[in-house]
Design a protein around this motif. Structure first.
Motif, PDB file in Angstrom:
ATOM      1  N   GLU A 159       0.814  -1.215   0.000  1.00  0.00           N
ATOM      2  CA  GLU A 159       0.000   0.000   0.000  1.00  0.00           C
ATOM      3  C   GLU A 159       0.851   1.271   0.000  1.00  0.00           C
ATOM      4  OE1 GLU A 159      -0.177  -2.363   2.413  1.00  0.00           O
ATOM      5  OE2 GLU A 159      -1.842  -3.491   1.517  1.00  0.00           O
ATOM      6  N   ASP A 160       2.156   1.128   0.209  1.00  0.00           N
ATOM      7  CA  ASP A 160       3.020   2.304   0.281  1.00  0.00           C
ATOM      8  C   ASP A 160       3.213   2.948  -1.082  1.00  0.00           C
ATOM      9  OD1 ASP A 160       3.871   2.861   2.974  1.00  0.00           O
ATOM     10  OD2 ASP A 160       4.930   0.948   2.957  1.00  0.00           O
ATOM     11  N   ILE A 161       3.497   4.253  -1.041  1.00  0.00           N
ATOM     12  CA  ILE A 161       3.839   5.021  -2.234  1.00  0.00           C
ATOM     13  C   ILE A 161       5.201   5.645  -1.970  1.00  0.00           C
ATOM     14  CG2 ILE A 161       3.162   6.884  -3.799  1.00  0.00           C
ATOM     15  CD1 ILE A 161       0.281   6.445  -2.932  1.00  0.00           C
ATOM     16  N   TYR A 162       6.204   5.170  -2.698  1.00  0.00           N
ATOM     17  CA  TYR A 162       7.602   5.521  -2.429  1.00  0.00           C
ATOM     18  C   TYR A 162       8.061   6.601  -3.414  1.00  0.00           C
ATOM     19  CZ  TYR A 162      12.076   4.086  -0.260  1.00  0.00           C
ATOM     20  OH  TYR A 162      13.234   4.022   0.476  1.00  0.00           O
ATOM     21  N   LEU A 163       8.658   7.661  -2.890  1.00  0.00           N
ATOM     22  CA  LEU A 163       9.157   8.746  -3.728  1.00  0.00           C
ATOM     23  C   LEU A 163      10.522   8.403  -4.293  1.00  0.00           C
ATOM     24  CD1 LEU A 163       8.802  11.698  -4.753  1.00  0.00           C
ATOM     25  CD2 LEU A 163      10.062  12.422  -2.712  1.00  0.00           C
ATOM     26  N   ARG A 207       0.270  15.830  -3.043  1.00  0.00           N
ATOM     27  CA  ARG A 207      -0.650  15.530  -4.150  1.00  0.00           C
ATOM     28  C   ARG A 207      -0.719  14.037  -4.443  1.00  0.00           C
ATOM     29  NH1 ARG A 207       1.685  18.470  -7.451  1.00  0.00           N
ATOM     30  NH2 ARG A 207       2.729  16.976  -8.845  1.00  0.00           N
ATOM     31  N   ARG A 208       0.448  13.373  -4.419  1.00  0.00           N
ATOM     32  CA  ARG A 208       0.492  11.944  -4.774  1.00  0.00           C
ATOM     33  C   ARG A 208       0.432  11.033  -3.550  1.00  0.00           C
ATOM     34  NH1 ARG A 208       1.729  10.901 -10.059  1.00  0.00           N
ATOM     35  NH2 ARG A 208       0.863   8.900  -9.442  1.00  0.00           N
ATOM     36  N   ARG A 209       0.199  11.612  -2.390  1.00  0.00           N
ATOM     37  CA  ARG A 209       0.031  10.839  -1.145  1.00  0.00           C
ATOM     38  C   ARG A 209       1.237   9.929  -0.858  1.00  0.00           C
ATOM     39  NH1 ARG A 209      -5.141  11.450   0.659  1.00  0.00           N
ATOM     40  NH2 ARG A 209      -6.662  12.202  -0.853  1.00  0.00           N
ATOM     41  N   ILE A 210       2.444  10.494  -1.004  1.00  0.00           N
ATOM     42  CA  ILE A 210       3.675   9.751  -0.733  1.00  0.00           C
ATOM     43  C   ILE A 210       3.708   9.328   0.732  1.00  0.00           C
ATOM     44  CG2 ILE A 210       6.191   9.856  -0.756  1.00  0.00           C
ATOM     45  CD1 ILE A 210       4.972  10.081  -3.541  1.00  0.00           C
ATOM     46  N   THR A 211       4.110   8.071   0.978  1.00  0.00           N
ATOM     47  CA  THR A 211       4.211   7.587   2.361  1.00  0.00           C
ATOM     48  C   THR A 211       5.651   7.384   2.810  1.00  0.00           C
ATOM     49  OG1 THR A 211       4.015   5.270   1.638  1.00  0.00           O
ATOM     50  CG2 THR A 211       1.969   6.432   2.217  1.00  0.00           C
ATOM     51  N   LEU A 243       2.933  11.254   4.569  1.00  0.00           N
ATOM     52  CA  LEU A 243       4.241  10.692   4.918  1.00  0.00           C
ATOM     53  C   LEU A 243       4.213   9.985   6.264  1.00  0.00           C
ATOM     54  CD1 LEU A 243       6.867  13.403   3.880  1.00  0.00           C
ATOM     55  CD2 LEU A 243       6.812  11.018   3.130  1.00  0.00           C
ATOM     56  N   ARG A 244       4.730   8.775   6.290  1.00  0.00           N
ATOM     57  CA  ARG A 244       4.840   8.051   7.562  1.00  0.00           C
ATOM     58  C   ARG A 244       6.290   7.800   7.935  1.00  0.00           C
ATOM     59  NH1 ARG A 244       5.793   2.589   7.546  1.00  0.00           N
ATOM     60  NH2 ARG A 244       5.688   1.458   5.558  1.00  0.00           N
ATOM     61  N   ARG A 245       7.206   7.955   6.964  1.00  0.00           N
ATOM     62  CA  ARG A 245       8.619   7.728   7.271  1.00  0.00           C
ATOM     63  C   ARG A 245       9.504   8.504   6.312  1.00  0.00           C
ATOM     64  NH1 ARG A 245       9.458   1.983   8.356  1.00  0.00           N
ATOM     65  NH2 ARG A 245       8.976   2.680  10.462  1.00  0.00           N
ATOM     66  N   ILE A 246      10.493   9.214   6.880  1.00  0.00           N
ATOM     67  CA  ILE A 246      11.550   9.864   6.097  1.00  0.00           C
ATOM     68  C   ILE A 246      12.864   9.244   6.552  1.00  0.00           C
ATOM     69  CG2 ILE A 246      12.728  12.025   5.553  1.00  0.00           C
ATOM     70  CD1 ILE A 246      10.174  13.519   6.227  1.00  0.00           C
TER      71      ILE A 246
END
Length: 254
Positions: A159-163, A207-211, A243-246
């Motif tokens: 389900e993650d969206i990775y930048l 905009r892209r709901r990056i997590t 974002l949930r993690r940087i």
């Protein structure tokens, strides 16, 4: 691109590259603008059995020529926009934006390959800050182990969206590209303009709901500086994201 579309494009390119003589351990240059084609090219080289050789189109021509010659890459996948970068090179350019007809002659199924875990997956060059750039050879076994450890350590889910923000000539890009793919997650490739402007990057993140994202501390500090120039309301709006993690990487955090 869906996974199915990506896989079919990659398989066609892999078949085409195989027809051009790409074999196990053969380095193939990849020099493309930040785009979906960048992903297709990297995976196409790997599926053809070759080792992708990442090249940043922003590099000086001399550096590109040195890397291609030093790695003995017979082919470089690029775009017509960058054709002038390889006029003096002995590497054969394959213009991905101009060979659609050639690619469509090959089946969308995965071509046969004889690669093993000990064959090369990619060759990446150092910055050369202490002398001439040096090529580091990474096998499939190296890559798989790295992906497994990273996937587990970062707790990446489908389900993650990775930048994807790093140049492919930087080792960080391997994690940003391969880890999400290994679990069926989504990758969003930031444009060069978005990578160069912290506010545009954070607009993309919202905009892209990056997590998940990676960031070197020096860039993070520039982001904080740009954000501090905004009004409180603008800051709250921009940072109200998914974002949930940087992940901090590459430099001392403080």
């Amino acid at each position: 691109l869906t996974y199915q579309q990506l896989n079919q494009r990659v398989n066609r390119l892999a078949g085409y590259l195989t027809s051009l003589g790409v074999r196990p351990d053969a380095p193939v240059g990849v020099c493309l603008a930040r785009s979906l084609d960048m992903m297709v090219a990297i995976l196409g080289v790997i599926k053809a059995g070759g080792a992708y050789l990442p090249l940043d189109p922003a590099y000086p021509v001399d550096r590109l020529s040195f890397i291609l010659e030093d790695a003995q890459a017979g082919i470089v996948i690029t775009q017509t926009t960058f054709g002038n970068l390889f006029q003096e090179s002995e590497s054969k350019p394959v213009f991905l934006d101009a060979c659609e007809q050639d690619l469509n002659q090959f089946p969308p199924e995965r071509p046969k390959s004889t690669i093993t875990a000990e064959n090369l997956a990619y060759v990446i060059y150092t910055s050369g800050s202490t002398g001439k750039p040096k090529g580091v050879m990474i096998t499939h076994a190296n890559l798989v182990n790295f992906v497994e450890v990273s996937r587990s350590g970062l707790d990446v889910h489908p389900e993650d969206i990775y930048l994807q923000s790093a140049t492919i000539a930087y080792a960080l890009s391997v994690r940003q590209l391969m880890v999400p793919l290994s679990v069926g997650a989504t990758i969003v490739i930031a444009s060069s303009e978005e990578v160069g402007d912290p506010l545009e990057l954070f607009r993309l993140i919202k905009r892209r709901r990056i997590t998940l994202m990676d960031m070197v501390p020096s860039f993070w500090r520039s982001c904080i500086q740009r954000l501090s120039d905004l009004s409180k309301e603008e800051q709250i709006n921009l940072l109200d994201n998914s974002l949930r993690r940087i992940v901090s990487i590459g430099e001392a955090l403080m």
